[in-house]
Design an enzyme around this catalytic site. Structure first.
Site, PDB file in Angstrom:
ATOM      1  N   CYS A 347      40.093  41.357  42.704  1.00 18.27           N
ATOM      2  CA  CYS A 347      40.522  42.758  42.814  1.00 18.27           C
ATOM      3  C   CYS A 347      41.548  43.024  43.918  1.00 18.27           C
ATOM      4  O   CYS A 347      42.521  43.721  43.647  1.00 18.27           O
ATOM      5  CB  CYS A 347      39.357  43.728  42.925  1.00 18.27           C
ATOM      6  SG  CYS A 347      37.758  43.034  43.215  1.00 18.27           S
ATOM      7  N   ARG A 376      32.862  30.963  45.193  1.00 25.40           N
ATOM      8  CA  ARG A 376      31.725  31.556  45.888  1.00 25.40           C
ATOM      9  C   ARG A 376      30.775  30.455  46.329  1.00 25.40           C
ATOM     10  O   ARG A 376      30.567  29.479  45.606  1.00 25.40           O
ATOM     11  CB  ARG A 376      30.995  32.545  44.967  1.00 25.40           C
ATOM     12  CG  ARG A 376      31.918  33.681  44.565  1.00 25.40           C
ATOM     13  CD  ARG A 376      31.257  34.690  43.675  1.00 25.40           C
ATOM     14  NE  ARG A 376      32.287  35.605  43.159  1.00 25.40           N
ATOM     15  CZ  ARG A 376      32.062  36.587  42.327  1.00 25.40           C
ATOM     16  NH1 ARG A 376      30.821  36.820  41.914  1.00 25.40           N
ATOM     17  NH2 ARG A 376      33.040  37.355  41.899  1.00 25.40           N
ATOM     18  N   GLN A 394      37.373  33.922  36.102  1.00 24.98           N
ATOM     19  CA  GLN A 394      36.961  35.131  35.391  1.00 24.98           C
ATOM     20  C   GLN A 394      38.073  35.544  34.438  1.00 24.98           C
ATOM     21  O   GLN A 394      39.247  35.419  34.765  1.00 24.98           O
ATOM     22  CB  GLN A 394      36.740  36.271  36.393  1.00 24.98           C
ATOM     23  CG  GLN A 394      35.621  35.996  37.374  1.00 24.98           C
ATOM     24  CD  GLN A 394      35.506  37.107  38.402  1.00 24.98           C
ATOM     25  OE1 GLN A 394      36.507  37.542  38.963  1.00 24.98           O
ATOM     26  NE2 GLN A 394      34.294  37.562  38.644  1.00 24.98           N
ATOM     27  N   ASP A 396      39.402  38.235  34.026  1.00 24.26           N
ATOM     28  CA  ASP A 396      39.310  39.452  34.817  1.00 24.26           C
ATOM     29  C   ASP A 396      40.406  40.445  34.457  1.00 24.26           C
ATOM     30  O   ASP A 396      41.464  40.070  33.973  1.00 24.26           O
ATOM     31  CB  ASP A 396      39.468  39.065  36.293  1.00 24.26           C
ATOM     32  CG  ASP A 396      38.705  40.002  37.206  1.00 24.26           C
ATOM     33  OD1 ASP A 396      38.100  40.971  36.708  1.00 24.26           O
ATOM     34  OD2 ASP A 396      38.712  39.767  38.426  1.00 24.26           O
ATOM     35  N   HIS A 398      41.744  44.606  35.997  1.00 29.23           N
ATOM     36  CA  HIS A 398      41.469  45.824  36.745  1.00 29.23           C
ATOM     37  C   HIS A 398      42.289  46.944  36.164  1.00 29.23           C
ATOM     38  O   HIS A 398      43.492  46.799  35.971  1.00 29.23           O
ATOM     39  CB  HIS A 398      41.750  45.600  38.233  1.00 29.23           C
ATOM     40  CG  HIS A 398      40.802  44.598  38.817  1.00 29.23           C
ATOM     41  ND1 HIS A 398      41.114  43.266  38.905  1.00 29.23           N
ATOM     42  CD2 HIS A 398      39.538  44.730  39.269  1.00 29.23           C
ATOM     43  CE1 HIS A 398      40.072  42.609  39.406  1.00 29.23           C
ATOM     44  NE2 HIS A 398      39.105  43.473  39.631  1.00 29.23           N
ATOM     45  N   LYS A 481      27.590  49.450  37.308  1.00 28.88           N
ATOM     46  CA  LYS A 481      28.200  48.556  36.335  1.00 28.88           C
ATOM     47  C   LYS A 481      27.404  48.527  35.044  1.00 28.88           C
ATOM     48  O   LYS A 481      26.234  48.912  35.019  1.00 28.88           O
ATOM     49  CB  LYS A 481      28.345  47.158  36.911  1.00 28.88           C
ATOM     50  CG  LYS A 481      27.043  46.545  37.371  1.00 28.88           C
ATOM     51  CD  LYS A 481      27.306  45.150  37.937  1.00 28.88           C
ATOM     52  CE  LYS A 481      26.021  44.436  38.239  1.00 28.88           C
ATOM     53  NZ  LYS A 481      26.212  43.023  38.536  1.00 28.88           N
ATOM     54  N   HIS A 527      36.667  47.512  36.929  1.00 30.04           N
ATOM     55  CA  HIS A 527      36.701  46.047  36.886  1.00 30.04           C
ATOM     56  C   HIS A 527      36.023  45.662  35.582  1.00 30.04           C
ATOM     57  O   HIS A 527      34.985  46.232  35.254  1.00 30.04           O
ATOM     58  CB  HIS A 527      35.876  45.410  38.006  1.00 30.04           C
ATOM     59  CG  HIS A 527      36.140  45.949  39.375  1.00 30.04           C
ATOM     60  ND1 HIS A 527      36.562  45.153  40.402  1.00 30.04           N
ATOM     61  CD2 HIS A 527      36.015  47.194  39.896  1.00 30.04           C
ATOM     62  CE1 HIS A 527      36.686  45.884  41.504  1.00 30.04           C
ATOM     63  NE2 HIS A 527      36.356  47.134  41.224  1.00 30.04           N
TER      64      HIS A 527
END
Length: 653
Positions: A347, A376, A394, A396, A398, A481, A527
């Site tokens: 992000c 992570r 991911q 991903d 945004h 979420k 997200h």
RNA sequence: GCCGGAUUAGCUCAGUGGUAGAGCAGUUGAUUUGUAAUCAUCAGGUCGCGAGUUCGACUCUCGCAUCCGGCUCCA
């Protein structure tokens, strides 16, 4: 796992199977006590796959070798056909029984009080009935209910032993947990064990090696996936699939690097607040050298990395409207140390792309997508094949939008996830709306914003037309979420797709767009990741298909098999035609018999096999065999190529 | 990170203190085959790593690493 007390009402609603398994837990405890009379029992509930009992047994560690002994004792107890009897007691009586060591024991045990039962009694609400259950000599604090007699508990099997914490609390004493499973009939028990065997065969770690999809190498590191060529094809196809959908939905593709400055993550709030689940900061050699020269020790380096400047603190606290950074994190500018962080999320990078130009309300929503790799620091014991790793990508994106657009955008994201799961035939999932835990302080942002965001999520989930549950405490620290939790073949649940509404990061990064009123407004961020991560999703997908991928995903879609050398020439032509059509085709012309070649192709789980012999060569045809549907007969080569190309293009299952 | 178990050839696994074995995969050759295993041949190992006990360790002891099953955690 929730260790919350069930109410007596909920207890009474226990299914027959749960009741049986709960009784089996008592029988197991009885057996353990016969072998080790000093065992102290804590908590022994039925669970989805059986039951367990947590207990303290200082003088012996249960190992799988003990299972046989314990099972034999359990069978004996079942044969003795003891009656389960409920005994209602007063609080004082219960306490006295526990003090004497009688609860969770076969006899009174002087000097060995039932410590966990004492604690459990203290947790029973005033005025609620307190009951014990007796079977034979065994007496246990228990709200029930139970089956009538121990003879019902004969179809049991002990499964595994592990450590657990009392009431799941890491600060509480560590106990031994013995798992078992039980069924009403022997047949059902055997069926269950067979299912477990079947699940083992589908294990993505086993199939990943057999089908050469991925590799984890000790020298590279735990939890780091090396995608081998076959796995890379699988991943690329999935990425193509998502990218196609994203183009339809008006997303824009971006690329960002794997690291960013610490300051970026201080602004986002990730560092140092989540530092225990991140890889350590990367500090430039020169900075480190300066630090060393100043005689700055390790602890002090950490201090300087984690701290912020007074100016940053006051700006951030003012912007967010509450004390998010305390004085203890503040150092004079000159003492601050900067470095880089492997990105734990994408992000902040995407935010910076959004913020790289002045935005008008006319361009919103801005949807930025990236297959972004994040890192992570998962605890070593948590790592598991592809499904729990330390570096993952991911799918991903945004979305930056106005508050009015939130509901529509969330819905768009949710339907995308639904499309993805439907295309792959993953129908066994549930939708979880994760709300904040009202008692926790880990969340950032104002309650009013949370209320708005939670309402938006709830509304979108309701519009989706899929059953969903609201779960307090499951929110991200920056916002609520909506997660898609997919159930795999063994019944394990995996959080894959996720959509999160975020009012916080736009504040922390001071994002704005110019509205129709020519004034600056704060955008809202969403997200979302339909797969969650490529690694976890592929792991679950491998097990979902048991390695038998549909043609569009299969690393090798079709293999040409020759009956004998006499057909090599036509086989080569077929192979060439498949390649020319853009299909991933293999050619097996070695001198094995056709049966062996088919067997090899079956084991490699190739969707289509084309058997080429003299007959086929004469007719310019192929004999088609499908890995799951078997022999599909002979058809003209051109026909097959057209049909398979179509099947792949449509991403048919 | 915690508790327990495991680690022998690329894979699956035998091997209870006397310097390592099978099947499959691989190599090479023979065979030319019609819907899940043709035959032979050769090669392949510092028995996870490091200490210790012993005349001698794959085997016993201790540490470490990794994996597996759980626990805890999961932005």
């Amino acid at each position: 796992m929730s260790q919350e007390r069930k109410t007596l009402d909920e207890r009474a609603q226990m299914s027959d199977l749960e009741r049986l398994r709960h009784s089996c837990a008592h029988v197991m405890a009885t057996a353990i006590l016969r072998l080790w009379p000093n065992a102290q029992f804590a908590y022994g509930p039925p669970i989805e796959t059986g039951f367990y009992y947590d207990f303290d047994l200082p003088d012996h560690r249960i190992t799988p070798e003990d299972f046989e002994k314990i099972e034999a004792e359990m069978k004996k107890i079942a044969k003795e056909n003891q009656k389960f009897e409920k005994v209602v007691v007063s609080r004082e009586e219960a306490q006295a029984l526990a003090e004497s060591g009688r609860l969770g024991g076969l006899t009174e045990r002087a000097g060995n009080p039932s410590q966990f039962k004492l604690d459990l009694i203290s947790k029973i609400p005033e005025g609620e009935e307190i009951s014990c259950y007796r079977n034979g000599d065994f007496l246990d604090l228990c709200a029930g209910p139970h089956v009538g007699y121990t003879s019902k508990c004969k179809n049991v099997k002990l499964m595994s032993v592990s450590a657990s914490f009392y009431l799941g609390d890491e600060t509480k004493p560590q106990l031994q947990r013995l798992y078992g499973t039980a069924f009403p009939s022997k047949e059902e028990l055997e069926q269950h064990l067979e299912r477990l065997e079947e699940a083992k065969k589908r294990d993505h770690r086993k199939l990943g090696r057999e089908l050469q999809l991925f590799h984890i190498d000790e020298d590279v590191g735990q939890g780091l996936i090396l995608w081998t060529p076959n796995g890379a094809i699988l991943r690329q196809e999935l990425q193509n699939f998502i990218s196609d959908e994203l183009r339809k939905q008006g997303y824009q593709q971006v690329f960002t690097p794997h690291i960013g400055k610490l300051g970026l993550y201080k602004t986002s709030g990730h560092f140092p607040y989540y530092k225990e689940s991140q890889f350590g900061a990367i500090v430039e050699n020169e900075e480190m050298a300066r630090c060393a020269e100043a005689g700055c020790g390790c602890a002090e380096v950490m201090e300087r990395l984690e701290a912020v400047s007074a100016k940053f603190r006051s700006e951030m606290n003012e912007r967010t409207g509450k004390e998010v950074i305390g004085e203890d994190r503040v150092l004079p500018d000159a003492d601050l140390l900067d470095g880089f962080l492997l990105k734990p999320m994408n992000c902040p990078h995407h935010i910076k792309i959004f913020d790289s130009q002045k935005r008008s309300y006319r361009e919103l929503p801005v949807r930025l997508a990236e297959f972004g790799t994040v890192y992570r620091w998962e605890q070593s014991g948590e790592l598991n094949g592809m499904t729990r790793v330390r570096g993952f990508t991911q799918d991903d994106a945004h979305l930056f939008c106005t508050e009015d657009q939130v509901a529509d955008e969330v819905l768009g994201c949710l339907s995308l996830v639904k499309t993805v799961l439907n295309t792959l035939g993953m129908q066994d999932y549930r939708v979880r709306v994760g709300l904040r835990d009202p008692d926790s302080s880990k969340y950032t942002g104002l309650p009013e914003q949370w209320d708005k965001a939670e309402a938006a999520c709830r509304a979108a989930a309701a519009t989706l037309g899929v059953a969903f549950t609201e779960e307090p405490g499951e929110a991200a620290f920056y916002g609520p979420k909506i997660d898609f939790v997919v159930k795999d073949v063994i019944g394990r649940e995996w959080q894959l797709g996720t959509v999160q509404v975020d009012y916080q990061l736009p504040v922390r990064f001071d994002l704005s767009y110019i509205g129709a009123d020519n004034k600056a407004h704060r955008p809202v961020m969403i997200h979302r990741a339909p797969f969650g991560s490529m690694e976890r999703f592929c792991g679950v997908l491998i097990e979902h298909f048991a390695g038998h991928f549909p043609a569009w995903l299969a690393p090798e879609q079709v293999r040409v098999l020759t009956v004998s050398e006499k057909s090599d020439e036509f086989a080569a032509e077929v192979h060439g035609a498949l390649k020319a059509a853009g299909l991933r085709a293999g050619l097996d012309t070695v001198s094995d018999k056709i049966g062996a070649k088919i067997r090899n192709a079956q084991l490699d789980k190739i969707p289509y096999m084309l058997v080429i012999g003299e007959k086929e060569a004469a007719e310019r045809a192929v004999a088609v065999r499908h890995s799951r549907k078997g022999n599909l007969g002979v058809q003209p080569l051109d026909n097959f190529v057209t049909e398979l190309t179509e099947e792949v293009r449509e991403r048919r299952l």
